[in-house]
Design a protein around this motif. Structure first.
Motif, PDB file in Angstrom:
ATOM      1  N   ARG A 134      12.616 -17.233  23.270  1.00 49.45           N
ATOM      2  CA  ARG A 134      12.041 -15.900  23.215  1.00 49.45           C
ATOM      3  C   ARG A 134      13.098 -14.936  22.689  1.00 49.45           C
ATOM      4  NH1 ARG A 134       7.389 -16.083  26.360  1.00 49.45           N
ATOM      5  NH2 ARG A 134       7.279 -13.844  26.498  1.00 49.45           N
ATOM      6  N   GLU A 137      14.712 -10.511  25.344  1.00 47.59           N
ATOM      7  CA  GLU A 137      13.750  -9.951  26.292  1.00 47.59           C
ATOM      8  C   GLU A 137      14.462  -9.826  27.618  1.00 47.59           C
ATOM      9  OE1 GLU A 137      10.616 -12.750  26.362  1.00 47.59           O
ATOM     10  OE2 GLU A 137       9.273 -11.539  25.137  1.00 47.59           O
ATOM     11  N   TYR A 141      11.249 -10.352  32.418  1.00 47.31           N
ATOM     12  CA  TYR A 141      10.137 -10.702  31.540  1.00 47.31           C
ATOM     13  C   TYR A 141      10.038 -12.201  31.387  1.00 47.31           C
ATOM     14  CZ  TYR A 141       8.489  -6.348  29.529  1.00 47.31           C
ATOM     15  OH  TYR A 141       7.879  -5.153  29.316  1.00 47.31           O
ATOM     16  N   ARG A 142      11.226 -12.804  31.183  1.00 44.21           N
ATOM     17  CA  ARG A 142      11.249 -14.235  30.933  1.00 44.21           C
ATOM     18  C   ARG A 142      10.723 -14.994  32.148  1.00 44.21           C
ATOM     19  NH1 ARG A 142      16.569 -15.988  27.963  1.00 44.21           N
ATOM     20  NH2 ARG A 142      16.207 -13.861  27.220  1.00 44.21           N
ATOM     21  N   PHE A 144       8.816 -13.869  34.471  1.00 48.79           N
ATOM     22  CA  PHE A 144       7.402 -13.552  34.626  1.00 48.79           C
ATOM     23  C   PHE A 144       6.554 -14.375  33.643  1.00 48.79           C
ATOM     24  CE2 PHE A 144       3.747 -10.850  33.592  1.00 48.79           C
ATOM     25  CZ  PHE A 144       3.163 -10.854  34.847  1.00 48.79           C
ATOM     26  N   ALA A 145       7.029 -14.438  32.399  1.00 47.56           N
ATOM     27  CA  ALA A 145       6.288 -15.195  31.375  1.00 47.56           C
ATOM     28  C   ALA A 145       6.215 -16.668  31.768  1.00 47.56           C
ATOM     29  CB  ALA A 145       6.959 -15.042  30.016  1.00 47.56           C
ATOM     30  N   TRP A 215       3.423  -3.232  23.981  1.00 43.09           N
ATOM     31  CA  TRP A 215       3.132  -3.586  25.370  1.00 43.09           C
ATOM     32  C   TRP A 215       3.977  -2.801  26.355  1.00 43.09           C
ATOM     33  CZ3 TRP A 215      -0.927  -6.216  26.760  1.00 43.09           C
ATOM     34  CH2 TRP A 215      -1.499  -7.096  25.847  1.00 43.09           C
ATOM     35  N   SER A 217       5.073  -2.695  30.517  1.00 41.37           N
ATOM     36  CA  SER A 217       5.195  -3.719  31.556  1.00 41.37           C
ATOM     37  C   SER A 217       3.910  -3.812  32.370  1.00 41.37           C
ATOM     38  CB  SER A 217       6.351  -3.394  32.493  1.00 41.37           C
ATOM     39  OG  SER A 217       7.487  -3.103  31.744  1.00 41.37           O
ATOM     40  N   LEU A 220       1.166  -5.517  30.431  1.00 43.16           N
ATOM     41  CA  LEU A 220       1.353  -6.970  30.401  1.00 43.16           C
ATOM     42  C   LEU A 220       0.900  -7.603  31.703  1.00 43.16           C
ATOM     43  CD1 LEU A 220       4.720  -8.001  28.730  1.00 43.16           C
ATOM     44  CD2 LEU A 220       2.419  -8.803  28.233  1.00 43.16           C
ATOM     45  N   SER A 224      -2.057 -10.285  32.163  1.00 43.45           N
ATOM     46  CA  SER A 224      -1.814 -11.618  32.708  1.00 43.45           C
ATOM     47  C   SER A 224      -2.770 -11.921  33.852  1.00 43.45           C
ATOM     48  CB  SER A 224      -0.386 -11.746  33.226  1.00 43.45           C
ATOM     49  OG  SER A 224       0.503 -11.284  32.262  1.00 43.45           O
TER      50      SER A 224
END
Ligand code: UDP
Ligand code: MG
Length: 342
Positions: A134, A137, A141-142, A144-145, A215, A217, A220, A224
């Motif tokens: 990625r 970031e 975020y990572r 969470f993703a 986006w 937070s 996003l 999700s």
């Protein structure tokens, strides 16, 4: 990876779908890169630019570009409906034998198009662009993703690690997606759900060529949760399970307290009661909340509003107004206008 039968090469046409929302810094560059890449493949192609209700100069630039290059088509949405809707609007008009989806910010590398086509021609129906690493970031975020992709993988029974919207779909797959009635769509999930022969093509995520990500937070997070709910009944079942476990626990507790009462022990104090009250209250509200979120999603679908609304351009918007060689004064003027708009 499944083995696949090669497809017939001859004169297959391509549609590239690009959703754009306030990308005026990028329109020129992106379209140029994309046209060059597509032209190099030797296939007939069209580029469908979907303006997702941009409030900057994106749409004007698109119309201008489409005016000079008939392979570029513009679909304008009447307001910002979100990327999912924009992609669906593109899909609706795309008539290529293969349909390519990519972002306008060049984070989905157009250099990979020849490779994607090769995979498609070798017989795969879905070529999934997979993020190898990625781009810069934040750490949260990572995490969470990753969490989201893992949950999603469980829900949709497919590998979502590194999943992205950068995809090439065979016409068959495109038709299946077009016919899906749901308006709350999650493209990646639906493509995985559709089945077919798919292959993963890793790519390194570059920085955005210009402009900022659209986006927030919170946006996003909402996206999700909604996507997870659209693909999983697990939270609903979890509510039932929690309710059942609580019931068993309280039955045991009741039996024990009854025994203490009969044997003449004093009942334990106030704290237990308060804790139980809080615990049960929390559990109940969470349960009701989860059910309510599903209900809201169903409410949204039941209304059957269209996924997006298209705005047709007025004649005057399609005509090129600027003189081909603007004077220094009008240059300054338009630069000033742009600044005040942004
Ligand atoms: N986009 C869109 N509508 C939106 C938000 C984004 O069409 O409401 C487009 C945007 O113009 C870009 C693509 O979707 O072409 C990806 O957006 P972005 O780069 O902001 O997302 P990220 O790459 O940060 O996930
Ligand atoms: Mg991006």
């Amino acid at each position: 990876m499944m083995t696949a039968q090669p497809r017939n090469h001859a004169e297959k046409s391509l549609s590239a779908i690009v959703p754009l929302f306030n990308e005026q810094e990028l329109v020129e560059l992106s379209l140029q890169v994309l046209v060059d890449q597509l032209q190099a493949t030797g296939h007939p192609f069209e580029i469908i630019c979907v303006d997702d209700g941009s409030s900057d100069g994106t749409l004007g630039q698109l119309y201008r570009r489409a005016d000079s290059d008939k392979r570029i088509r513009v679909v304008a949405l009447s307001r910002n409906f979100g990327k999912e809707a924009a992609m669906a609007a593109g899909l609706e008009v795309a008539d290529g034998d293969a349909v390519l989806f990519l972002d306008a910010d060049l984070q989905h590398p157009p250099e990979l198009i020849p490779q994607m086509l090769e995979l498609w021609q070798s017989g795969y129906d879905i070529v999934n662009g997979v993020k190898e690493q990625r781009a810069r970031e934040p750490f949260v975020y990572r995490i969470f993703a990753n969490l989201f992709n893992r949950l999603m993988a469980g829900a949709a029974d497919s590998d979502f690690r590194g999943a992205s919207d950068f995809k090439l779909l065979d016409r068959q797959v495109a038709d299946v997606l077009r016919q899906l009635p749901e308006t709350r769509r999650f493209f990646r999930g639906l493509v995985a759900w559709s089945g077919f022969r798919s292959v993963r093509l890793p790519y390194a995520v570059k920085e955005r060529a210009a402009g900022k990500t659209k986006w927030s937070s919170l946006g996003l997070l909402r996206y999700s949760i909604r996507n997870l709910l659209a693909f999983s009944e697990m939270p609903l079942r979890a509510v039932a399970t929690a309710g059942f476990c609580t019931l068993i626990f309280s039955a045991l507790l009741a039996a024990w307290q009854l025994y203490r009462f009969v044997t003449g022990w004093t009942l334990s104090g106030f704290t237990t009661v308060i804790l139980l009250q809080l615990f049960l209250g929390g559990l109940l509200l969470t349960g009701v909340g989860i059910v309510a979120v599903y209900l809201a999603e169903m409410y949204g679908e039941v209304k059957q509003r269209p996924l997006y609304v298209i705005r047709r351009p007025r004649e005057s918007e399609l005509v090129q107004h600027e003189p081909t060689e603007p004077s220094a004064v009008s240059n300054q003027l338009s630069a000033g206008n742009q600044k005040s708009e942004s």
